[in-house]
Every structure is written in structure tokens, then in C-alpha cells.
Design an enzyme around this catalytic site. Sequence first.
Site, PDB file in Angstrom:
ATOM      1  N   GLY A 129       1.447   1.542  -4.406  1.00 11.07           N
ATOM      2  CA  GLY A 129       1.236   0.100  -4.255  1.00 11.07           C
ATOM      3  C   GLY A 129       0.449  -0.412  -5.441  1.00 11.07           C
ATOM      4  O   GLY A 129      -0.605  -1.008  -5.301  1.00 11.07           O
ATOM      5  N   GLU A 184       5.611   0.763  -6.592  1.00  7.05           N
ATOM      6  CA  GLU A 184       5.460  -0.576  -6.031  1.00  7.05           C
ATOM      7  C   GLU A 184       6.759  -0.942  -5.335  1.00  7.05           C
ATOM      8  O   GLU A 184       7.843  -0.671  -5.839  1.00  7.05           O
ATOM      9  CB  GLU A 184       5.116  -1.552  -7.177  1.00  7.05           C
ATOM     10  CG  GLU A 184       5.085  -3.004  -6.828  1.00  7.05           C
ATOM     11  CD  GLU A 184       4.117  -3.361  -5.695  1.00  7.05           C
ATOM     12  OE1 GLU A 184       2.946  -2.963  -5.725  1.00  7.05           O
ATOM     13  OE2 GLU A 184       4.563  -4.049  -4.755  1.00  7.05           O
ATOM     14  N   ILE A 185       6.646  -1.552  -4.173  1.00  4.51           N
ATOM     15  CA  ILE A 185       7.843  -1.844  -3.383  1.00  4.51           C
ATOM     16  C   ILE A 185       8.481  -3.181  -3.778  1.00  4.51           C
ATOM     17  O   ILE A 185       9.653  -3.419  -3.538  1.00  4.51           O
ATOM     18  CB  ILE A 185       7.505  -1.801  -1.868  1.00  4.51           C
ATOM     19  CG1 ILE A 185       8.773  -1.693  -1.018  1.00  4.51           C
ATOM     20  CG2 ILE A 185       6.657  -2.980  -1.447  1.00  4.51           C
ATOM     21  CD1 ILE A 185       8.520  -1.363   0.437  1.00  4.51           C
ATOM     22  N   THR A 190       7.208   4.273  -0.754  1.00  6.56           N
ATOM     23  CA  THR A 190       6.615   5.616  -0.674  1.00  6.56           C
ATOM     24  C   THR A 190       6.432   6.074   0.766  1.00  6.56           C
ATOM     25  O   THR A 190       6.378   7.263   1.023  1.00  6.56           O
ATOM     26  CB  THR A 190       5.234   5.645  -1.345  1.00  6.56           C
ATOM     27  OG1 THR A 190       4.426   4.658  -0.728  1.00  6.56           O
ATOM     28  CG2 THR A 190       5.339   5.372  -2.809  1.00  6.56           C
ATOM     29  N   CYS A 196      -4.992   1.361  -3.368  1.00  7.31           N
ATOM     30  CA  CYS A 196      -5.924   0.283  -3.657  1.00  7.31           C
ATOM     31  C   CYS A 196      -5.502  -1.019  -2.999  1.00  7.31           C
ATOM     32  O   CYS A 196      -4.373  -1.474  -3.185  1.00  7.31           O
ATOM     33  CB  CYS A 196      -6.031   0.080  -5.160  1.00  7.31           C
ATOM     34  SG  CYS A 196      -6.590   1.557  -6.003  1.00  7.31           S
ATOM     35  N   ASP A 249      -1.927  -3.481   1.998  1.00  8.19           N
ATOM     36  CA  ASP A 249      -1.666  -4.532   2.977  1.00  8.19           C
ATOM     37  C   ASP A 249      -2.411  -4.192   4.273  1.00  8.19           C
ATOM     38  O   ASP A 249      -2.210  -3.122   4.832  1.00  8.19           O
ATOM     39  CB  ASP A 249      -0.147  -4.593   3.228  1.00  8.19           C
ATOM     40  CG  ASP A 249       0.266  -5.833   3.997  1.00  8.19           C
ATOM     41  OD1 ASP A 249      -0.583  -6.394   4.705  1.00  8.19           O
ATOM     42  OD2 ASP A 249       1.441  -6.229   3.883  1.00  8.19           O
ATOM     43  N   THR A 287      -8.860  -3.077 -10.885  1.00  4.75           N
ATOM     44  CA  THR A 287      -7.679  -3.514 -10.143  1.00  4.75           C
ATOM     45  C   THR A 287      -7.678  -5.041 -10.052  1.00  4.75           C
ATOM     46  O   THR A 287      -8.730  -5.671 -10.043  1.00  4.75           O
ATOM     47  CB  THR A 287      -7.665  -2.931  -8.721  1.00  4.75           C
ATOM     48  OG1 THR A 287      -8.937  -3.156  -8.146  1.00  4.75           O
ATOM     49  CG2 THR A 287      -7.383  -1.454  -8.723  1.00  4.75           C
ATOM     50  N   GLU A 319      -6.804  -6.931  -7.586  1.00  3.36           N
ATOM     51  CA  GLU A 319      -7.406  -7.389  -6.335  1.00  3.36           C
ATOM     52  C   GLU A 319      -8.916  -7.238  -6.405  1.00  3.36           C
ATOM     53  O   GLU A 319      -9.651  -8.085  -5.906  1.00  3.36           O
ATOM     54  CB  GLU A 319      -6.862  -6.589  -5.148  1.00  3.36           C
ATOM     55  CG  GLU A 319      -5.407  -6.855  -4.803  1.00  3.36           C
ATOM     56  CD  GLU A 319      -5.183  -8.244  -4.201  1.00  3.36           C
ATOM     57  OE1 GLU A 319      -5.970  -8.632  -3.326  1.00  3.36           O
ATOM     58  OE2 GLU A 319      -4.226  -8.909  -4.623  1.00  3.36           O
TER      59      GLU A 319
END
Lengths: 486, 278
Positions: free
Chosen positions: B95, B118-119, B154, B173, B176, B251, B253
Site C-alpha cells: 500500500g 499499490e492497488i 497483496t 503505512c 485503510d 510518508t 500520510e
Amino acid sequence: MTVYDRFPFSCLDCSIPEGNENHRILFAASGPKIFSINLEKKSNIQVWPQADNQAKRADQENDDHGEPPGKKRKLSPPPGSPNILKLTLSHNRKHLVAVSSEDKCIRVFSVSEQGSLDQLSQRCMPKRPSAIALTWDDDTIFCGDKFGDVYALPLLPPSGEPIGTPLPDDMEASQEEQKELFIPSATNLTVHTARNRRALENQAKIKKPVKTKEPLKFSHQLLLGHVSMLTDLTLVTLSDENMGSKRNYILTADRDEHIRVSRGVPQAHIIEGFCLGHKEFVSRICLPRPEILVSGGGDDFLAVWDWVNRGLKNKINIHGAVGEFPKNVRPTGKGDPPVREPEERKIAVSGLWAYPQGPGESLLVTCEEVPALFHLAIADLESPDPVLRSIPLNGNPLDVVVAGNSVIVSIDTSVKSSCTGEEMERISRLQSFVIKSDKSWNRIDELNEILYEADKEINTVGDVGSMHDILYGIENLRKRGGESDT
Amino acid sequence: MPGQPNKRQKRDDYRTSLSQSEHRIQLPKKKFYRQRAHANPFSDHVLTYPESPDTMDWSPYYPSFTITNENESHEDTEISNIPHLSKRVEIADIGCGYGGLLFALAPRFPDQLLLGLEIRTSVTEFVQEKIKAMRQQNSETGLYQNVACLRANTMKFLPNFFYKAQLSKIFLCFPDPHFKARKHKARIVSSTLNSEYAYVMKPAGVIYTITDVEDLHNWMVEHFEAHPSFERISKTEEDVDVCVKIMKSETEEGKKVERNGGHKFVACFRRFEDPPWP
């Protein structure tokens, strides 16, 4: 709605007393009922649940013993009762485990010598069970579900545990008692999207705690889980002769092409490896020998694995053999769809069984909506060009059970195969075969007569249309391109 | 929806111009790659993933680590035709989002291969474009050759990419949070998924987690501590770990939380060696 009085048998199992093959009892579920058919005598059939008046009498008897009303066993399920999906007999033949679809329940029955069933417990799982296995000591049920989780449940719930899970109303009542303060799980300082922030504001307005699902009220243990639909589950024990020790493994298959090899309890959290090589879903796994695994699903091949070392030993093409039989599809009733051969024939393996009878030792294969039983010599599994032979059937096979040296097949006669030309004759829903050492096959007249009589006697009424998704759910596992998600 | 086609048009134009420009020295602009923050891990996205780690071709992702095989093997199997790398990926950021952590870690671990997973399609493309640009900007030093990003779910397909005991570090990290109890199985940490992390990790490998949602932090700690394959790393050990420091500050976020004055909760877990068979 097409009500049909010869509802097919969705699943089978057979009790064969050791050293006494003359006391075989076939268990066959049709809709919500389970029939115990004595395979040695004509017209010797018992049914669960028993007729209503008998059930009432049984209830009365229970009351006499002064059982508290809350624990009363329900012997006759109400109308619209759930359809039985799977039957598994314990290794000692004393218990039968049944899985029903609509209520996601696992029922355990004690089996009498004559084959009559007495329900001991009823446990509703959080998600619909898709695979069941019993440990060799018959102590534990392993249950894999649609959500990918595998639970271990004791076959017989420990004393003191209620034998039925509470009805939904009871659960609501118990929830009203909860008056815990609701604490939102995020604070204003959390980084949020606009929508999340709105949800948080709404949460703050709610006075009552949000209803959460009740935890399971019976002893259970979550062993492992896939983030996918679990399709099959097998337990196997390998003994290391040098060490004199035994190793238990759990093999699980899923819709995302995986076959997982995990250690057995108490180390089920350790994944030993994966057997990877399928390009479509895996629907069935089978161990014809402890060290050889065969898997099938949405691919046009069966995979043969040295699963201990996760090596792919062979891919057996089944496209040719299966392609000889046109798909036997139920008319939808919405006007017959135009008959057209799809460009590419899709195969969905619906069953794999080992037929461990001496020189005729075979692997049995069925494919969804294909009116045939395929067989393949186990000795040929690793050969480069194994021959898949077929036994044509006059309907689609739904389940197969190996009963000694005979194979009993449950056939869906509501979808008649046009290619056999036997439509005039009444087709039995249960038929048996024997595979001989020269790989040819025969019908067994004596057994077929008993099955034919049983078929005539058993009339289960049901709406076959509504059962279609349950009886023919394998092809639905195929992915259809997925949602657009750029 | 008015405005929508216009926005899509602008994005397409931007990306075509980017792919046509010979020298991708300029970093991609994030505003053309924004995507909603959530993806359903259970749905069948149109994903590409290898059948197994054996069939994964890493050469387009790490071109400077690819071994050009001179003496070609005569076995004409699918697998033998796949180019090999001189080393395997050992650090995975699950992610990875816009890749802030990857770009901070890459120069710190020049001898190791880092992979972001990453999705979300657009976000993955952004990181891939940024990697191209960063590699060109640093062509003299050869930095960022050891970092790559690919689109993957993943939660379903980790074992398709990695062998058993391949990874030494996994970063989770600001995952969600999936606040609703009903959605808890969609969380990136659960007792059953932790077994898969244990599978792809080397013994003594470390899983790094950080979140600004205390509830999720407690959830992750509870589930990793309850898992027999992991133990939590002590606070003192955490404090001296350079990865923790980078994870807190680098990061995307993490920076957002910093600006917002929020809290950051860190927890790291070490993988035990598997016990012998009972």
C-alpha cells in the site's frame, strides 16, 4: 416456479462397516431431507426429519424428562427449511455431519446401526460453509467457508454448551441489554476524506451502540484464512518412517487459483507453501495417494502435484474427453436461448474422487453440466499422455460416492441428456457402476435394482429452479473480467 | 457530470505528453493521478499477476539488476526464458501510495531491491513515472535503480510474487482503517493474513506499521502479538531504527498528519523462526 416431484440428490455418503461389506447404508440428501438407504435390502429407507406426528411425539417425550424449554431440539424444521449441501460421515461411521445452505448450519447426527439419524447439534456458521473435513480421530470438524476462513469445531460440543444456536430474536434481546458507551474509532485529528469525516459526524450523533454481530456461541477456533472464496479442504497425515513421527497437514484451495499447504493443528498458522500453476479457480482437490495431490477447476487440465515439495508433476488435458459430451444445460424457462456453441468450451471440474479398488484403482472426475463420469488410472497420473475414459450418463452427475467396489452416482434427471435416447424409460436418480481392472466399466444390476426401487419410493418435492445456483455453482466461480477500476 | 470529461481529457493529454517526451526529467504532477483513497480488496479487479514467483519477470522493473544470460539454456520452457535478477526483492511497501517512503528508503539501502505495491491504478502509474524521472535525474549516481512499483492486491496475491522467506522488511503505512466492524476482514492486518506475511518473511525479518488511527493501531498490535510467528519489538529498539524514523517523517500520510497536528502510532514486529514439527 417449476415444482418437481423428483428433486435430485444433491450429495451422498456411504457407510461401509469394516470387514462387513454387506451392511452398507447410503446417505443421500434431497432438498432439506436426508435419506438412509440400506443397500442390501429393498425398500429399507429411513428419512430425516421424520414425519410431523412422530416428531411431535418425540418432543413430548423430551418434555417429560423436564428439559428446560430453551434447549428443546427441533426435530422437524419448519417449511422452507434449508437445503442440505454436503454430507460427511465420520470415519467410525457413528456420526453424520450435514451442511445446509440457507441457514449456513452444521448439523451433527448420531447414526444408528440401521442408519436412522438423530440430530445432536446444530451450529450456525458466520458464512456459508463450502468445505468440510473430519480429523482421523473424529474429534474435530474442519469447516472452510465462502469467506475463505477455516474453523475447527469439536464434533460433539462439550457438555454444557447449548445444542442449537439461538434464534435471531434471542440475539436481538440480548443486544438490547448492552448499554456500553459508543466510542468512535477515529478522532478529529485523524486524516480523513470528506466522506469519512461525514461518517464520523454521523457516528457521533448516534446514541445507541451500533449493532455488531454476535460472536459465535459455541466453541470454535479460527485456524487459517484465505482472502478468497474457499472451495475445498483436505486433511492429510504423512508418517515419517525414519523418525517414527507423524505430520498433519491442511490443504486448502480457493477461487484465486491457490492451493495452500499449512501445517495441522496446533501449528495451522504456519504455511508450508503453495501449489501454484492454475490459471483459473481451483474447485476440487483430491489425494488419491497421500503424497500425490490432484486438483481441478476452471482450467481445461487437471494438475498433479508433489504437494510436499510443491512441485507440479503433470498437467492432464481433459478438454478432449470432456468436449465429446455436449453441455447439458437446464432450459431457463424464459424462452429457450438460441442454441449456439460458444467459441471456447469452458470446463468446470465439479468433483474428484479416488476409487481405491485394487487393479482398477482410478481417479473419478465429474464436470459441471457434463453428463458423464470420467475415470483415469491412478498409475497413469504421472505419465505424459494419460487416457481419460468416460462412462456416459443419462443426466448430469451431482455427487459420487465410492461404496466398496461400486461407484454410486447421483444424477439430476430434471435436466435430461438428449444424447442417450433413454428418455422414455424412467431414469433412476441413483445409479451404480463398477470399474474393472481392464479399465472397462459395468453397471451392477443387483445394486442398481435396489437403487431403482429407492428412487421410486422417494418423492421429494421442491423447486428445482431455485436450487440451480446451489447445484450448479462451480462455473459461477469464474472471474468475468472484474469491475472497471481505473 | 459536467467538468468530468474535461478532467479526464486533461489527464490523458498529460500522460501522453509525458510518455512521448524523450527526457522524463520532470517529475510527474500528482494532480493528474489522484484517485479515491479506498479500494475493495475482495473484488476481482482487472489485475495482472504472475502464476507463481517462478514466472514473474522482474527485468522491466529493475533493468540495471537484470542478468543478461549469455549462455542460453536449451530448455525451451516458459520459466527458463525469463530473465533473472542478480538479487531478489527484500523490502516491500504494501500500500505504498504515492511512494514517499520508497523514495526516502531507496538511497539508504542501495544494495537491496525495494518494491512498492499499490492497488490503485493511477497511483501506481504516478509512482512508476516518478521512478523513471528520478532515475534519469540521478543517472550519474545510479540512485533509484533499486526501487520499483507495481499494481497488486497483496491481500490475495502476495505468494504469487514472493517466495517463502524472501522478504526482510515489510512496511504497512497508514493502511485503510475500515472503521466498520463488518469491514474488519478487509483490514490489511488480521490473524489469518498475518500467516501469509510470516510465510513471505525471513526469520528475524521485521514488519513496520504506522497509523494515525489509534483504534487501528491497537487492532494491529493485538493481532500481531496474538500471532505465534511474531513478537513486538521494544520501544528502545524501535527508536534507534532508521526505518522507523523515515516512516514517521517521509510518508505522504505522515506529512499530512504532521500538518494536521495528529498522532502517529508506530509498532514493529519481528518474525520468529518456525518451531519444529510437534
